[in-house]
Design an enzyme around this catalytic site. Structure first.
Site, PDB file in Angstrom:
ATOM      1  N   SER A  66       0.793  -1.237   0.000  1.00  0.00           N
ATOM      2  CA  SER A  66       0.000   0.000   0.000  1.00  0.00           C
ATOM      3  C   SER A  66       0.826   1.288   0.000  1.00  0.00           C
ATOM      4  CB  SER A  66      -0.950   0.020   1.192  1.00  0.00           C
ATOM      5  OG  SER A  66      -2.059  -0.765   0.895  1.00  0.00           O
ATOM      6  N   LYS A  69       0.418   3.411  -2.881  1.00  0.00           N
ATOM      7  CA  LYS A  69      -0.735   4.317  -3.021  1.00  0.00           C
ATOM      8  C   LYS A  69      -0.287   5.780  -3.028  1.00  0.00           C
ATOM      9  CE  LYS A  69      -4.366   1.305  -1.103  1.00  0.00           C
ATOM     10  NZ  LYS A  69      -4.058   0.052  -0.457  1.00  0.00           N
ATOM     11  N   VAL A 260       1.242  -3.900   3.653  1.00  0.00           N
ATOM     12  CA  VAL A 260       1.185  -5.219   4.303  1.00  0.00           C
ATOM     13  C   VAL A 260       2.409  -6.098   4.021  1.00  0.00           C
ATOM     14  CG1 VAL A 260      -1.324  -5.408   4.615  1.00  0.00           C
ATOM     15  CG2 VAL A 260      -0.295  -6.166   2.469  1.00  0.00           C
TER      16      VAL A 260
END
Ligand code: GLN
Length: 319
Positions: A66, A69, A260
């Site tokens: 992530s 992002k 993660v």
């Protein structure tokens, strides 16, 4: 503070991080990630005056997940402009898990923010006809000053084969007219970005590029506009740790984004980038060792956003 004093603080931080590792678990919903060594812990700091402090497993490669992002959002803000992006995605903390679709399904026609999966999938969809994965990878390598950043095919295939949750989110977004591009292509680009490999070192570089107003310290090249960098750092502070963001802002007070794969990138404005790798995760999906490590660094090096500001004001106070 000299190098010896800083190294001592880093050692204490690492010891605190190691204590927390047994209380977490590696991610298993992407089966390939469950192969990670839970005991890995790496801490890398890169300062604006060009000093680097590395401790532990700072060269181990893992997937960015992530943290991508923020790269995708940065590219989208520059390619589409903030108006187009924020017409589709809000910038409010969600208070929910990163892969939740409850709020989107029941109460809203806009993902809460670009740091959760629904928001990132929407942002990715806006980029589909503007760029390619290969161009995104070139830019990601520059932001992280990591020429070896590449697709981890095993992790990519593993996530692609277990993508029901994100597929459900993406089709829900399509049903609401939020995603207008091809849903499967959106999932593909999103998952590829998550499967790029980094190290704690390259995350420290990324953190410093953001701390340095979007300019690559090593070459002096501007990679992002000031306006984009301001937005990214604010969104990291308010939404970067999912439903731990508020608590994290209070106790650590440094804009941070997690993935993660076990990565954390933090950016101390005008001062340093911090990269952490430790794949043991807490129940929110954030690296469990990262919290005590960063809390210690924040306290000892006075990195909390408000403490840091008062430090600067003190420096310019007339004597
Ligand atoms: N690729 C992961 C997912 O979409 C990224 C999640 C994360 O790092 N929090 O589920």
């Amino acid at each position: 503070m000299d190098r010896k004093e800083i190294n001592a603080i880093l050692e204490e931080a690492i010891a605190l991080g190691k204590e927390a590792i047994p209380n977490g678990e590696v991610a298993s919903y992407i089966p390939e990630l469950s192969k990670a060594d839970k005991n890995h812990l790496g801490l890398s700091i890169y300062t604006k005056d060009g000093r680097r402090y590395n401790m532990g497993d700072t060269d181990v490669r893992f997937t960015i997940q992530s943290i991508s992002k923020i790269i995708t959002l940065a590219v989208a803000l520059e390619a589409c402009g903030p108006e187009e992006i924020f017409a589709k995605v809000d910038v409010e903390p969600s208070g929910e898990a990163f892969n939740s679709l409850i709020d989107l399904d029941t109460t809203s026609n806009k993902p809460k923010n670009p740091m959760i999966n629904s928001g990132a999938l929407t942002v990715t969809s806006l980029l589909l006809n503007k760029t390619t994965f290969s161009e995104m990878r070139v830019f990601a390598r520059k932001l992280c000053q990591d020429p070896e950043m590449d697709l981890d095919k095993a992790v990519f295939n593993s996530e692609r084969a277990n993508i029901s949750r994100n597929r459900a989110i993406a089709y829900l977004l399509e049903s609401k007219g939020i995603i207008e591009s091809d849903v499967e292509d959106t999932l593909d680009l999103y998952t590829k970005m998550c499967s790029l490999t980094v190290t704690a070192n390259s995350l420290a570089n990324l953190g410093l590029t953001l701390a340095n107003d979007g300019i690559d310290l090593s070459t002096g090249t501007r990679l992002l506009k000031t306006e984009t960098v301001h937005m990214i750092k604010t969104i990291m502070l308010t939404c970067g740790m999912y439903d731990s963001s508020g608590e994290f802002a209070v106790h650590v007070g440094v804009p941070t984004k997690s993935g993660v794969g076990g990565g954390l990138v933090s950016t101390v404005d005008k001062e340093m980038g911090i990269g952490i790798f430790s794949p043991s995760l807490d129940e929110k999906g954030n690296c469990i060792a990262g919290r005590p490590v960063l809390e210690h660094l924040s306290k000892e090096l006075k990195l909390h956003i408000f403490e840091w500001q008062s430090r600067i004001v003190d420096q310019v106070k007339p004597v």
